[in-house]
Scaffold this active site. Structure first.
Site, PDB file in Angstrom:
ATOM      1  N   GLY A   1       2.285  66.395 -40.928  1.00  0.00           N
ATOM      2  CA  GLY A   1       3.082  66.754 -42.091  1.00  0.00           C
ATOM      3  C   GLY A   1       2.313  66.385 -43.351  1.00  0.00           C
ATOM      4  O   GLY A   1       1.846  67.227 -44.114  1.00  0.00           O
ATOM      5  N   ARG A   2       2.107  65.069 -43.503  1.00  0.00           N
ATOM      6  CA  ARG A   2       1.522  64.517 -44.724  1.00  0.00           C
ATOM      7  C   ARG A   2       0.220  65.203 -45.163  1.00  0.00           C
ATOM      8  O   ARG A   2       0.055  65.556 -46.322  1.00  0.00           O
ATOM      9  CB  ARG A   2       1.246  63.020 -44.500  1.00  0.00           C
ATOM     10  CG  ARG A   2       0.811  62.268 -45.730  1.00  0.00           C
ATOM     11  CD  ARG A   2       0.436  60.827 -45.369  1.00  0.00           C
ATOM     12  NE  ARG A   2       1.391  60.196 -44.503  1.00  0.00           N
ATOM     13  CZ  ARG A   2       2.462  59.517 -44.913  1.00  0.00           C
ATOM     14  NH1 ARG A   2       2.682  59.342 -46.191  1.00  0.00           N
ATOM     15  NH2 ARG A   2       3.286  58.987 -44.038  1.00  0.00           N
TER      16      ARG A   2
ATOM     17  N   ARG B   1       8.638  56.489 -52.235  1.00  0.00           N
ATOM     18  CA  ARG B   1       7.558  55.797 -51.512  1.00  0.00           C
ATOM     19  C   ARG B   1       7.074  54.526 -52.221  1.00  0.00           C
ATOM     20  O   ARG B   1       6.886  53.497 -51.568  1.00  0.00           O
ATOM     21  CB  ARG B   1       6.386  56.742 -51.227  1.00  0.00           C
ATOM     22  CG  ARG B   1       6.755  57.920 -50.303  1.00  0.00           C
ATOM     23  CD  ARG B   1       5.544  58.708 -49.826  1.00  0.00           C
ATOM     24  NE  ARG B   1       4.761  57.959 -48.859  1.00  0.00           N
ATOM     25  CZ  ARG B   1       3.679  57.272 -49.137  1.00  0.00           C
ATOM     26  NH1 ARG B   1       3.183  57.267 -50.353  1.00  0.00           N
ATOM     27  NH2 ARG B   1       3.065  56.593 -48.193  1.00  0.00           N
TER      28      ARG B   1
ATOM     29  N   GLY C   1       0.481  61.852 -38.433  1.00  0.00           N
ATOM     30  CA  GLY C   1      -0.028  60.556 -38.854  1.00  0.00           C
ATOM     31  C   GLY C   1      -1.386  60.586 -39.528  1.00  0.00           C
ATOM     32  O   GLY C   1      -1.922  59.534 -39.869  1.00  0.00           O
TER      33      GLY C   1
ATOM     34  N   CYS D   1      19.425  51.328 -61.403  1.00  0.00           N
ATOM     35  CA  CYS D   1      19.714  49.908 -61.614  1.00  0.00           C
ATOM     36  C   CYS D   1      19.201  49.090 -60.432  1.00  0.00           C
ATOM     37  O   CYS D   1      19.969  48.442 -59.710  1.00  0.00           O
ATOM     38  CB  CYS D   1      21.208  49.701 -61.807  1.00  0.00           C
ATOM     39  SG  CYS D   1      21.813  50.592 -63.244  1.00  0.00           S
ATOM     40  N   GLU D   2      17.919  49.193 -60.200  1.00  0.00           N
ATOM     41  CA  GLU D   2      17.219  48.472 -59.130  1.00  0.00           C
ATOM     42  C   GLU D   2      15.852  48.158 -59.703  1.00  0.00           C
ATOM     43  O   GLU D   2      15.153  49.074 -60.147  1.00  0.00           O
ATOM     44  CB  GLU D   2      17.000  49.398 -57.919  1.00  0.00           C
ATOM     45  CG  GLU D   2      18.204  49.645 -57.059  1.00  0.00           C
ATOM     46  CD  GLU D   2      18.610  48.452 -56.234  1.00  0.00           C
ATOM     47  OE1 GLU D   2      17.740  47.619 -55.922  1.00  0.00           O
ATOM     48  OE2 GLU D   2      19.808  48.349 -55.917  1.00  0.00           O
TER      49      GLU D   2
HETATM   50  C1  PLP Z   1       6.924  61.759 -39.178  1.00  0.00           C
HETATM   51  C2  PLP Z   1       6.457  62.371 -37.927  1.00  0.00           C
HETATM   52  C3  PLP Z   1       5.403  63.291 -37.941  1.00  0.00           C
HETATM   53  C4  PLP Z   1       4.644  63.630 -39.183  1.00  0.00           C
HETATM   54  O1  PLP Z   1       3.922  62.537 -39.665  1.00  0.00           O
HETATM   55  P1  PLP Z   1       2.906  62.719 -40.876  1.00  0.00           P
HETATM   56  O2  PLP Z   1       2.544  61.322 -41.228  1.00  0.00           O
HETATM   57  O3  PLP Z   1       3.669  63.410 -41.956  1.00  0.00           O
HETATM   58  O4  PLP Z   1       1.771  63.536 -40.364  1.00  0.00           O
HETATM   59  C5  PLP Z   1       5.059  63.893 -36.752  1.00  0.00           C
HETATM   60  N1  PLP Z   1       5.695  63.603 -35.606  1.00  0.00           N
HETATM   61  C6  PLP Z   1       6.703  62.722 -35.558  1.00  0.00           C
HETATM   62  C7  PLP Z   1       7.356  62.448 -34.256  1.00  0.00           C
HETATM   63  C8  PLP Z   1       7.115  62.075 -36.705  1.00  0.00           C
HETATM   64  O5  PLP Z   1       8.119  61.191 -36.654  1.00  0.00           O
END
Ligand code: PLP
Length: 420
Positions: free
Chosen positions: A273-274, A309, A230, A340-341
């Protein structure tokens, strides 16, 4: 202020696009590695700190191997994600399995791989036990509910489908303890794309306090606390990146305080992740048509099937035109795909240099939850991915889909024999 960069020059990009048909993704390996190192260094005070890269952000085995080689584990939430890890040799407690509404086969596979299993609901204790027996170590996902304020993507915790209530956590750990389980973890993730470093520190305060209360009430100790992912990235130019060192220091202070109050030392885990891949992946596309009606429309050869996104969340993605860098942004336009959106737009009323068909555009911050969210609606196909390696070579890491891939789930012999 954040700055938007792209690791190739305009002429390198043009040369690449002569060889690889647009659209395609480019990822920068060196920057991904550097970010993982910064994250690990921010938490180096914690013995056993582990980043579990969120596979769903960029589920490409080459990218996963880069993260793996930097010491990351993998955070999975589906059977294919578990299988992807198995294929690259990530198994055991290097996997965090954080799923919800989980099918039995996924629990079976996670248990077979020896993954850390993170349960989303108290009813899953029984379900897991009946499905494949309880593993040695179990983790629960906590939803703090109204204790914690909201966040724009994930919403208010009490409205989010994830996790146990606080009361259910006490009950759940008691059940496990009484069943003879000795190894425990705890997880929470209440933010998505959060840019405020204090948010993560405040979450740690709530979580560590709760751990101390559960530990003393039930006489159990936690091996780890997973504070999820997150961590946000500055999609917009006026946003600041999260200072990871500050998050690390802030959580360090909270940790030390809790240890002094009697909480047993534990490993801290994250599943970002992000922040790891987001800023280091770009979607490259060519302008196909310029259309003048009530507005100016710049039609690209990419569409929301390649990056959804903006259409899904109204997310801002910066767009640059390397060959026209330095030219004034005199063209106010909607940048669209060909679906087509009408929400198939990468940008709405954006000021860009004056574009013509054939121009190459770079869509920034697409490295996480970008290609991964691709789909085939309207017969649009997912595009190729390339990895820019240290030294400048470009390695194809996924080919573009073909029409044969699109038809792969259909049986045309059966269609021929079908009398409608
Ligand atoms: C999506 C998710 C992440 C990764 O979130 P990021 O925003 O990409 O850091 C980590 N843990 C869980 C359980 C998720 O669903």
């Amino acid at each position: 202020m954040s700055t938007k960069t792209f690791p190739l020059t305009a002429s390198q990009l043009e040369e690449l696009a002569q060889q690889v048909p647009t659209p395609f993704y480019v990822y920068d390996e060196v920057s991904i590695r550097n970010t993982i190192r910064r994250l690990k260094s921010a938490f180096s005070w914690n013995q056993g700190f582990h980043e579990y890269f969120a596979v769903k952000a960029t589920p490409n085995p080459f990218i996963l191997k880069v993260a793996q080689s930097e010491g990351c584990g993998m955070d999975c939430s589906s059977l294919p994600e578990l299988l992807l890890c198995e294929k690259i040799g990530v198994t055991g407690e290097d996997i965090m399995f954080t799923s919800n509404d989980t099918p039995a086969e996924e629990f079976r596979k996670a248990k077979e791989l020896g993954a850390n299993i993170n349960l989303d609901d108290i009813s899953h204790i029984d379900f897991l036990e009946k499905t494949c027996g309880l593993p040695d170590l179990i983790c629960f996902r906590w939803n703090p509910g109204p204790l914690k304020g909201g966040n724009s993507i994930i919403g208010k915790p009490e409205e989010a489908k994830y996790g146990f209530t606080t009361e259910q956590l006490f009950e759940g750990y008691r059940i496990l303890r009484d069943k003879g389980i000795k190894r425990f973890g705890i997880h929470t993730m209440v933010a998505s794309n959060e840019l405020n470093p204090q948010y993560f520190i405040d979450t740690a305060v709530l979580l560590f306090d709760l751990m101390r209360e559960i530990s003393s009430k039930l006489g159990i100790t936690f091996e780890f606390a997973n504070i999820g992912g997150g961590v946000g990235i500055p999609y917009r130019l006026d946003q600041e990146p999260v200072d990871l060192a500050r998050v690390g220091e802030g959580i360090h202070a909270v940790y030390d305080e809790q240890i002094a109050k009697g909480l047993a030392p534990f490993r801290l885990y994250m599943e970002c992740g992000r922040v790891i891949t987001g800023p280091y992946g770009w979607l490259i596309s060519r302008v196909r048509h310029i259309k003048q009606t009530y507005r100016t429309y710049v039609g690209l050869d990419a569409c929301m099937a390649n990056l959804m996104r903006p259409a899904l969340y109204g997310a801002y993605h910066h767009i640059s035109v390397p060959a026209k860098a330095g030219e004034p942004d005199t063209m106010v336009c909607d940048v669209t795909g060909s679906l087509c959106e009408n929400n198939d737009k990468f940008a709405i009323q954006r000021s860009l240099p004056t574009l013509v068909p054939g121009d190459l555009v770079v869509i920034h911050d697409a490295g996480a939850h970008g290609h991964a969210m691709g789909f085939q609606y309207n017969g649009k196909l997912r595009c190729a991915e390339l990895l820019l390696r240290e030294g400048g070579s470009l390695l194809p890491i996924r080919r573009a889909e073909t029409v044969d891939d699109y038809f792969a789930t259909l049986d045309f012999d059966a269609v021929k024999n079908f009398r409608a």
